[in-house]
Scaffold this active site. Sequence first.
Site, PDB file in Angstrom:
ATOM      1  N   HIS A 129      10.984  -8.788  53.692  1.00 14.08           N
ATOM      2  CA  HIS A 129      12.141  -7.944  53.377  1.00 14.08           C
ATOM      3  C   HIS A 129      11.838  -6.913  52.291  1.00 14.08           C
ATOM      4  O   HIS A 129      12.491  -5.865  52.223  1.00 14.08           O
ATOM      5  CB  HIS A 129      13.320  -8.813  52.948  1.00 14.08           C
ATOM      6  CG  HIS A 129      13.839  -9.696  54.041  1.00 14.08           C
ATOM      7  ND1 HIS A 129      14.750 -10.699  53.834  1.00 14.08           N
ATOM      8  CD2 HIS A 129      13.555  -9.731  55.379  1.00 14.08           C
ATOM      9  CE1 HIS A 129      15.016 -11.302  54.977  1.00 14.08           C
ATOM     10  NE2 HIS A 129      14.296 -10.737  55.923  1.00 14.08           N
ATOM     11  N   PHE A 375      11.581 -17.437  54.932  1.00 13.22           N
ATOM     12  CA  PHE A 375      10.548 -16.790  54.103  1.00 13.22           C
ATOM     13  C   PHE A 375      10.789 -15.309  53.843  1.00 13.22           C
ATOM     14  O   PHE A 375       9.845 -14.523  53.744  1.00 13.22           O
ATOM     15  CB  PHE A 375       9.162 -16.993  54.738  1.00 13.22           C
ATOM     16  CG  PHE A 375       8.944 -18.371  55.282  1.00 13.22           C
ATOM     17  CD1 PHE A 375       9.147 -19.481  54.480  1.00 13.22           C
ATOM     18  CD2 PHE A 375       8.569 -18.566  56.598  1.00 13.22           C
ATOM     19  CE1 PHE A 375       8.972 -20.762  54.977  1.00 13.22           C
ATOM     20  CE2 PHE A 375       8.389 -19.839  57.108  1.00 13.22           C
ATOM     21  CZ  PHE A 375       8.592 -20.947  56.294  1.00 13.22           C
ATOM     22  N   CYS A 376      12.052 -14.901  53.733  1.00 12.50           N
ATOM     23  CA  CYS A 376      12.402 -13.491  53.509  1.00 12.50           C
ATOM     24  C   CYS A 376      11.723 -12.589  54.537  1.00 12.50           C
ATOM     25  O   CYS A 376      11.316 -11.462  54.239  1.00 12.50           O
ATOM     26  CB  CYS A 376      12.046 -13.065  52.086  1.00 12.50           C
ATOM     27  SG  CYS A 376      13.044 -13.869  50.822  1.00 12.50           S
ATOM     28  N   ALA A 377      11.609 -13.121  55.748  1.00  8.43           N
ATOM     29  CA  ALA A 377      11.091 -12.352  56.884  1.00  8.43           C
ATOM     30  C   ALA A 377      11.863 -12.819  58.118  1.00  8.43           C
ATOM     31  O   ALA A 377      11.301 -13.273  59.107  1.00  8.43           O
ATOM     32  CB  ALA A 377       9.592 -12.579  57.059  1.00  8.43           C
TER      33      ALA A 377
END
Length: 458
Positions: A129, A375-377
């Site tokens: 992100h 995982f901020c993805a």
Amino acid sequence: MSVFTAAADQSLCAPLSVLGKDVTVPLVTGGEVAYAALDYAASAPALQRVWDDIAAYAPYYGSVHRGAGYLSQLSTDLFENSRATVAEFLGCRADDQVIFTRSTTDSLNLLAAVVPADCQVFVYETEHHASLLPWRDARVTYLNAPRTPAQAVETLERALADRDPYGPALVCVTGASNVTGELWPVKELAAAAHAHGARIVLDAAQLAPHHPVDIAELDVDWVAFSGHKLYAPFGSGVLAGRADWLQDAEPYLAGGGASRKVARRADGGVDVEWHSTAARHEAGSPNVIGVYSIASACKALTEAGFDQLVAREQHLVAAVRAGLADVSEVKVLSLFGDDAPRVGVISFVVEGWNSSHFAAALSAEYGIGVRDGLFCAHPLVRTLLGSDPQEVGECGAPEAEPGERSLNAIRVSFGAGTPDEHIERFVRAVRELVSEGAQWKYRTEGGRCVPDRGTAQL
């Protein structure tokens, strides 16, 4: 049987000394064990060398760029020498600038703030992100997840060929995925970008701690990374690369340090002349300790020898992958396939397990720290799990109860400070949890799976 061989161990360098290597943590089943930190992709432990350098400097702490006293001059020299060290570590070109920020996220938001107003940005949906989200004031084209490195290049070339050839363009790409650990074809993507008149920024947050990053050799325009993933403490980062867009834009922050001259006008306003150097985007008192810690980490990794560090890490990667391959219920996530080169970052799911439950059991029963979630993805993990990339979900806050399927994964990550024993314990723990189940009961609390302290042991 051990996942390591004595012969292999003898040919590899020892792990680098890191803070916390002797920390013990309690097990819910009783007793204590040395903590196995296997969440390097989120934050790597600081190198002991880095911490020692910080401690040696601390008594000489002084203001930067503004003081006439000895300690201020010493701190200023330390700050600027750290800039030179980072430039050398990254193989910067003579006219590149090294700007110190708070993190990779901060670095990419800084770059997003200085891109020309009519710039078109191209970014893969596979990005963290920090790379995916900053481009709010630009025209953004999101590219679908490629399934091979060659497809990544082809996808970019097609997108660039269809753009307006007369406006500025920027490509943003990761060097190593924070989900799969797979290495991206950065040099080939840079060549494709430049062939179509575009520039490229490399998110090296997961690459720089594991591999040499050379701006000139890769031919990228900018590189961003974080200190806390490079074995330095939290709170510092780097944006390095071409100076023109940075010099042409208004400062990222307005204030002291960014301004060269300030004067009142006759009409009551203020005239400002901004610095054209890196100081233009470093307003305020800088994080000298954070900057120095990054430089110290750069020196430590360089002196240890990246060839040896990479060889040892690949030894650990092979051991983890071999151990997980022996457990049929485990599915390792990958974009480019099993043979793709990767760093020490591996994500997986376990059949019959909620990922948060599995990660909680690794921690509570084995003293192993991993990461679970998206995982901020988010778009990438959903794609890898075969769900709709647009499906709503929270990173690290699964709604499923222990034992129920969740749209999340487990990530194990490691690096230069990881001892063999931590990897051996992890592989053994995965096998035991899958074959025998957890030894304790767990419940969901505040979006996290935690041991149920109010129940008896299973």
